[in-house]
Design a protein around this motif. Structure first.
Motif, PDB file in Angstrom:
ATOM      1  N   SER A   1       5.027   5.634  -9.105  1.00  0.00           N
ATOM      2  CA  SER A   1       4.161   4.797  -9.925  1.00  0.00           C
ATOM      3  C   SER A   1       2.684   5.090  -9.680  1.00  0.00           C
ATOM      4  CB  SER A   1       4.433   3.318  -9.625  1.00  0.00           C
ATOM      5  OG  SER A   1       5.813   3.086  -9.541  1.00  0.00           O
ATOM      6  N   GLY A   2       2.368   5.929  -8.687  1.00  0.00           N
ATOM      7  CA  GLY A   2       0.983   6.295  -8.457  1.00  0.00           C
ATOM      8  C   GLY A   2       0.327   5.562  -7.310  1.00  0.00           C
ATOM      9  N   THR A   3       0.941   4.507  -6.819  1.00  0.00           N
ATOM     10  CA  THR A   3       0.354   3.771  -5.699  1.00  0.00           C
ATOM     11  C   THR A   3       0.588   4.538  -4.408  1.00  0.00           C
ATOM     12  OG1 THR A   3       2.379   2.533  -5.365  1.00  0.00           O
ATOM     13  CG2 THR A   3       0.719   1.548  -6.807  1.00  0.00           C
ATOM     14  N   THR A   4      -0.120   4.126  -3.375  1.00  0.00           N
ATOM     15  CA  THR A   4       0.023   4.807  -2.095  1.00  0.00           C
ATOM     16  C   THR A   4       0.578   3.842  -1.051  1.00  0.00           C
ATOM     17  OG1 THR A   4      -1.845   6.212  -2.641  1.00  0.00           O
ATOM     18  CG2 THR A   4      -1.209   6.114  -0.319  1.00  0.00           C
ATOM     19  N   ILE A   5       1.563   4.288  -0.302  1.00  0.00           N
ATOM     20  CA  ILE A   5       2.091   3.496   0.807  1.00  0.00           C
ATOM     21  C   ILE A   5       1.937   4.299   2.085  1.00  0.00           C
ATOM     22  CG2 ILE A   5       3.719   2.155  -0.599  1.00  0.00           C
ATOM     23  CD1 ILE A   5       5.902   4.079   0.314  1.00  0.00           C
ATOM     24  N   SER A   6       1.961   3.593   3.203  1.00  0.00           N
ATOM     25  CA  SER A   6       1.751   4.274   4.485  1.00  0.00           C
ATOM     26  C   SER A   6       2.917   5.207   4.791  1.00  0.00           C
ATOM     27  CB  SER A   6       1.624   3.233   5.604  1.00  0.00           C
ATOM     28  OG  SER A   6       2.884   2.643   5.831  1.00  0.00           O
ATOM     29  N   PHE A   7       2.701   6.138   5.709  1.00  0.00           N
ATOM     30  CA  PHE A   7       3.757   7.071   6.080  1.00  0.00           C
ATOM     31  C   PHE A   7       4.956   6.334   6.677  1.00  0.00           C
ATOM     32  CE2 PHE A   7       5.769   9.908   9.237  1.00  0.00           C
ATOM     33  CZ  PHE A   7       6.232  10.876   8.371  1.00  0.00           C
ATOM     34  N   GLY A   8       4.632   5.287   7.467  1.00  0.00           N
ATOM     35  CA  GLY A   8       5.707   4.505   8.099  1.00  0.00           C
ATOM     36  C   GLY A   8       6.630   3.893   7.076  1.00  0.00           C
ATOM     37  N   SER A   9       6.049   3.220   6.053  1.00  0.00           N
ATOM     38  CA  SER A   9       6.933   2.594   5.065  1.00  0.00           C
ATOM     39  C   SER A   9       7.564   3.658   4.175  1.00  0.00           C
ATOM     40  CB  SER A   9       6.184   1.550   4.232  1.00  0.00           C
ATOM     41  OG  SER A   9       4.975   2.083   3.761  1.00  0.00           O
ATOM     42  N   GLY A  10       6.896   4.813   4.053  1.00  0.00           N
ATOM     43  CA  GLY A  10       7.520   5.926   3.332  1.00  0.00           C
ATOM     44  C   GLY A  10       8.768   6.395   4.054  1.00  0.00           C
ATOM     45  N   LEU A  11       8.676   6.427   5.383  1.00  0.00           N
ATOM     46  CA  LEU A  11       9.815   6.832   6.198  1.00  0.00           C
ATOM     47  C   LEU A  11      10.976   5.847   6.039  1.00  0.00           C
ATOM     48  CD1 LEU A  11      10.017   9.310   7.992  1.00  0.00           C
ATOM     49  CD2 LEU A  11       9.432   7.878   9.960  1.00  0.00           C
ATOM     50  N   LEU A  12      10.618   4.549   6.005  1.00  0.00           N
ATOM     51  CA  LEU A  12      11.643   3.516   5.819  1.00  0.00           C
ATOM     52  C   LEU A  12      12.331   3.695   4.473  1.00  0.00           C
ATOM     53  CD1 LEU A  12      10.256   0.169   7.262  1.00  0.00           C
ATOM     54  CD2 LEU A  12      12.215   1.511   8.037  1.00  0.00           C
ATOM     55  N   ARG A  13      11.516   3.988   3.448  1.00  0.00           N
ATOM     56  CA  ARG A  13      12.110   4.208   2.121  1.00  0.00           C
ATOM     57  C   ARG A  13      13.015   5.432   2.134  1.00  0.00           C
ATOM     58  NH1 ARG A  13       8.577   1.936  -2.810  1.00  0.00           N
ATOM     59  NH2 ARG A  13       7.624   0.228  -1.661  1.00  0.00           N
ATOM     60  N   ALA A  14      12.612   6.440   2.897  1.00  0.00           N
ATOM     61  CA  ALA A  14      13.451   7.634   3.000  1.00  0.00           C
ATOM     62  C   ALA A  14      14.801   7.273   3.612  1.00  0.00           C
ATOM     63  CB  ALA A  14      12.757   8.692   3.841  1.00  0.00           C
ATOM     64  N   LEU A  15      14.775   6.419   4.615  1.00  0.00           N
ATOM     65  CA  LEU A  15      16.021   5.984   5.244  1.00  0.00           C
ATOM     66  C   LEU A  15      16.870   5.211   4.249  1.00  0.00           C
ATOM     67  CD1 LEU A  15      17.568   5.901   7.957  1.00  0.00           C
ATOM     68  CD2 LEU A  15      16.546   3.654   8.338  1.00  0.00           C
TER      69      LEU A  15
ATOM     70  N   ALA B   1      16.028   7.528  -6.860  1.00  0.00           N
ATOM     71  CA  ALA B   1      14.611   7.855  -7.054  1.00  0.00           C
ATOM     72  C   ALA B   1      13.785   6.606  -7.359  1.00  0.00           C
ATOM     73  CB  ALA B   1      14.471   8.874  -8.182  1.00  0.00           C
ATOM     74  N   ASP B   2      14.454   5.607  -7.957  1.00  0.00           N
ATOM     75  CA  ASP B   2      13.733   4.376  -8.322  1.00  0.00           C
ATOM     76  C   ASP B   2      13.206   3.631  -7.104  1.00  0.00           C
ATOM     77  OD1 ASP B   2      14.228   4.995 -10.896  1.00  0.00           O
ATOM     78  OD2 ASP B   2      15.875   3.557 -11.173  1.00  0.00           O
ATOM     79  N   VAL B   3      13.766   3.950  -5.924  1.00  0.00           N
ATOM     80  CA  VAL B   3      13.273   3.319  -4.698  1.00  0.00           C
ATOM     81  C   VAL B   3      11.831   3.751  -4.437  1.00  0.00           C
ATOM     82  CG1 VAL B   3      13.612   3.247  -2.192  1.00  0.00           C
ATOM     83  CG2 VAL B   3      15.570   3.078  -3.716  1.00  0.00           C
ATOM     84  N   MET B   4      11.455   4.911  -4.981  1.00  0.00           N
ATOM     85  CA  MET B   4      10.113   5.418  -4.745  1.00  0.00           C
ATOM     86  C   MET B   4       9.105   4.896  -5.759  1.00  0.00           C
ATOM     87  SD  MET B   4      10.293   6.886  -2.019  1.00  0.00           S
ATOM     88  CE  MET B   4       8.631   7.563  -1.960  1.00  0.00           C
ATOM     89  N   ARG B   5       9.520   3.919  -6.545  1.00  0.00           N
ATOM     90  CA  ARG B   5       8.564   3.279  -7.450  1.00  0.00           C
ATOM     91  C   ARG B   5       7.964   2.065  -6.756  1.00  0.00           C
ATOM     92  NH1 ARG B   5       9.586   5.561 -12.464  1.00  0.00           N
ATOM     93  NH2 ARG B   5      11.679   6.417 -12.632  1.00  0.00           N
ATOM     94  N   ALA B   6       6.826   1.614  -7.268  1.00  0.00           N
ATOM     95  CA  ALA B   6       6.221   0.387  -6.747  1.00  0.00           C
ATOM     96  C   ALA B   6       5.873  -0.514  -7.925  1.00  0.00           C
ATOM     97  CB  ALA B   6       4.967   0.714  -5.939  1.00  0.00           C
ATOM     98  N   PRO B   7       6.519  -1.666  -8.057  1.00  0.00           N
ATOM     99  CA  PRO B   7       7.602  -2.147  -7.204  1.00  0.00           C
ATOM    100  C   PRO B   7       8.904  -1.387  -7.486  1.00  0.00           C
ATOM    101  CG  PRO B   7       7.280  -3.631  -9.041  1.00  0.00           C
ATOM    102  CD  PRO B   7       6.205  -2.607  -9.149  1.00  0.00           C
ATOM    103  N   VAL B   8       9.834  -1.500  -6.528  1.00  0.00           N
ATOM    104  CA  VAL B   8      11.108  -0.799  -6.648  1.00  0.00           C
ATOM    105  C   VAL B   8      11.879  -1.312  -7.860  1.00  0.00           C
ATOM    106  CG1 VAL B   8      13.318  -0.367  -5.527  1.00  0.00           C
ATOM    107  CG2 VAL B   8      11.223  -0.447  -4.162  1.00  0.00           C
ATOM    108  N   LEU B   9      12.437  -0.378  -8.634  1.00  0.00           N
ATOM    109  CA  LEU B   9      13.267  -0.728  -9.790  1.00  0.00           C
ATOM    110  C   LEU B   9      14.718  -0.781  -9.330  1.00  0.00           C
ATOM    111  CD1 LEU B   9      12.142   1.297 -12.948  1.00  0.00           C
ATOM    112  CD2 LEU B   9      12.570  -1.153 -12.784  1.00  0.00           C
ATOM    113  N   TRP B  10      15.257  -1.959  -9.220  1.00  0.00           N
ATOM    114  CA  TRP B  10      16.597  -2.085  -8.622  1.00  0.00           C
ATOM    115  C   TRP B  10      17.729  -1.928  -9.634  1.00  0.00           C
ATOM    116  CZ3 TRP B  10      16.905  -1.445  -3.668  1.00  0.00           C
ATOM    117  CH2 TRP B  10      15.860  -1.877  -2.839  1.00  0.00           C
TER     118      TRP B  10
END
Lengths: 313, 344
Positions: free
Chosen positions: A192-206, A272-281
């Motif tokens: 969506s173009g927003t930026t999140i920290s590396f830590g929460s990016g890692l959590l999303r990766a998990l 892939a929708d997990v990487m949107r902000a907000p997440v599309l469930w």
């Protein structure tokens, strides 16, 4: 053939009562009832896991999965070393982002392996689970131990699901390591173009890895069912993987759009929708529901087949 | 596993208290999907404490019967029971007391011999994991595999695989051992060891159900036997009674067969056959306790020594003289009218 009285001597009172010569004969009914509380322990599941993960075949499958993100990472690195950007000619989602942030290699590798590689390995493990034991003749020995048919089937399914998770994590971890070595890491830009920290990016990766593993739940149940149909491990593996390819082809033919929503692989890339902000469930939930339905239907079919099957191999 | 069954040989018939049979089948029938009738109305009773030999040509339905008894195959009709409990319904309660070797051993080739046993034992929810290691070692020791236990099972010879299969059946104290062709692939020394093991287990009170195509093996170790052919049970009972059905034949090796035949006939020997240098015949009719369970030989009322003396008195030169005992094989051929290895 030395006379080893010790066969029973090490057993505690509960087990040794079964075989002391001259002792009172144990009533099998009573001991069965007394021990029924032990029926659902994790012993069999643990044994299944050990047996599965100690096979060279399993390790080879995991090695192939581990190689995929490494190869993608190296390919992207070589491609972009001249200053160009990756993924201009298409390719898996997220590939263009990899050069900016190594974490995206996790998403790219999962997107690349989910359609074929990951389910193929799951098809091998799940397809071989019962049929392979049957072909080797070990199934009859497990059943007269007695492992219990339902119990054995559940342990087999649980082991297959564990493999799904392990396989996904192998891809994710090797992708992360490769990404960290070859590319910079840092804050993550979402779709969506927003930026999140590396830590929460890692959590999303998990979270993505877990969702990918969950995407394979239905297919693993299909593999288990196919495995109860035949006495040949190779046939079961081939049939399961063949089914996967067929479904993927059907899913890619627009004229068959009416059935797409009912295919187990249709919502796989919803992660892939997990990487949107907000997440599309929406699609994520549809995927999970679809997997649960497949697991239920084919799990029941496997149970119905296996619980009454004549084991003649 | 009761005291009165502690002595294995022939005691089940003589014992005053008859315990519930370890294996009981009534009208057991299996028709496979193709319509093939594998087992047809089988009535089988295996007494507690017996060593029961299960005989029959290939394809006679032995293995299907064993599979039905162990709950692997559903009977089309009839009932199978172990320790008085119905199979396969009571499998969970009953099978922990049963060790089995079915149609040859099977193991995970990529695991060591020891890990194979650990795997089978871990599958058993009623086996105590704390004693697993000790029980596995004891079972390996008992079949003589302790030295090769760390080797991968795929590197085992057929005989070693067979031993590993028997070790798996001995992981826990059992009330019943079902051994399907346990000496397959073993050398003569290995066969002797297995026979000794079976006797040892029987002496401890374990009932042993032994299927074999080797008749003399059954005769050597079994107290009871049953014979199957074409899916039907032809006969069952104590081995002594079965082989008593065929009486021993007198055999005289002599350079004077004509004289010998005449003298023997005068002394009441019947069914005389005189060949070149050899005369055989049936000893005079039996009057005695042929059903005596203590004896494994059929009763021989006429003393062969007297006949020998008579031959010598008559001037017949005797090179060899003896009674060829009726064997189970004779009984089998008499029952089925065919050689043992002819498929039914």
């Amino acid at each position: 053939m030395s006379r080893a009285e010790a066969t029973g001597s090490g057993a505690d009172a509960r087990t040794s009562s079964a075989g002391t010569p001259g002792g009172t004969p144990p009533d099998p009914a009573a001991t069965g009832r007394e021990r029924s509380g032990l029926w659902w322990t994790f012993g069999l599941f643990r044994s299944e896991l050990l047996t599965t993960f100690r096979r060279w075949r399993t390790l080879a499958l995991l090695a192939v999965l581990a190689a995929v993100p490494v190869l993608i990472g190296i390919a992207v690195k070589i491609e972009t070393s001249g200053g160009g950007s990756a993924g201009e000619g298409g390719g898996p989602a997220f590939l263009t982002q990899v050069t900016n942030n190594g974490l995206f290699l996790v998403f790219a590798a999962l997107a690349a392996t989910l359609p074929v590689f990951l389910p193929m390995t799951v098809g091998v493990i799940a397809g071989d689970s019962v049929a392979g034991e049957s072909a080797a003749g070990t199934l009859r020995y497990l059943l007269v131990v007695p492992a219990g048919r339902v119990r054995l089937l559940l342990a087999k399914y649980a082991a297959a699901l564990t493999f799904c998770l392990a396989a996904t994590l192998v891809v994710a971890v090797f992708a992360l390591a490769t990404g960290a070595v070859l590319f910079p890491l840092g804050d993550v830009t979402t779709i969506s173009g927003t930026t999140i920290s590396f830590g929460s990016g890692l959590l999303r990766a998990l979270l993505v890895a877990v969702l990918v593993a969950a995407s394979l739940v239905g297919f693993a149940a299909i593999g288990l069912f196919v495995s109860t149909l035949t006495g040949s491990g190779i046939a079961a593996m081939a049939a399961t993987v063949g089914l996967l390819i067929t479904v993927q082809i059907v899913d890619s033919i627009p004229q068959l759009g009416a059935v797409h929503a009912y295919l187990f692989s249709h919502y796989w890339l919803s992660f892939a929708d997990v990487m949107r902000a907000p997440v599309l469930w929406d699609d994520v939930v549809k995927n999970l529901v679809s997997q649960a339905v497949y697991a239920l239907v084919f799990g029941s079919a496997a149970w119905a087949r296996f619980s009454t099957k004549d084991v003649t191999a | 596993m009761v005291t009165q069954q502690a002595e294995p040989a022939g005691s089940a018939e003589a014992g005053p208290v008859v315990a519930a049979p370890v294996i009981e089948a009534r009208g057991l029938t299996k028709r496979y999907r193709g319509g093939q009738l594998a087992v047809d109305g089988l009535d089988l009773t295996v007494p507690d404490g017996s060593v029961f030999g299960f005989l029959g040509p290939n394809g006679s339905g032995k293995t299907t019967t064993i599979r039905m008894l162990l709950g692997l195959v559903q009977p089309t009709s009839g009932s199978a029971g172990l320790f008085g409990r119905p199979m396969p319904q009571a499998a969970r309660a009953v099978l922990p007391h049963v060790g089995a070797l079915i149609e040859g051993p099977a193991q995970y080739g990529f695991l060591s011999g020891r890990d194979n046993l650990v795997r089978y034992d871990a599958t058993d929810p009623t086996a105590d994991p704390r004693t697993r290691s000790a029980r596995v070692d004891a079972a390996l020791e008992r079949v003589g595999l302790a030295a090769a236990s760390a080797k991968k099972a795929k590197a085992y010879s057929l005989g070693m695989k067979q031993r590993l299969g028997i070790a798996a059946a001995l992981l826990r104290p059992r009330r019943l051992l079902v051994l399907d062709e346990p000496t397959n692939g073993l050398d003569p020394q290995g066969m002797r060891e297995i026979r000794a093991l079976v006797r040892e287990l029987a002496a401890e009170g374990t009932t042993v159900f032994l299927s074999s195509h080797l008749l003399d093996e059954i005769e050597q170790v079994c107290t009871h036997a049953a014979v199957m052919a074409q899916g039907r049970l032809i006969v069952q009972g104590p081995v002594a009674e079965l082989s008593a059905g065929t009486r021993g034949r007198l055999a005289v090796t002599t350079p004077d067969p004509a004289d010998a035949a005449r003298v023997l006939r005068e002394h009441g020997v019947t069914g005389i056959e005189a060949g070149a240098g050899r005369v055989t015949g049936d000893l005079p009719a039996v009057t005695g306790d042929a059903g005596d369970a203590e004896s494994t030989k059929p009763a021989e009322p006429a003393d062969p020594a007297d006949l020998n003396a008579a031959l010598v008195r008559a001037g017949v030169r005797v090179r060899a003289f003896g009674v060829e005992r009726g064997t189970l094989e004779d009984a089998f051929v008499a029952l089925t009218g065919e050689g043992f290895d002819v498929a039914g």
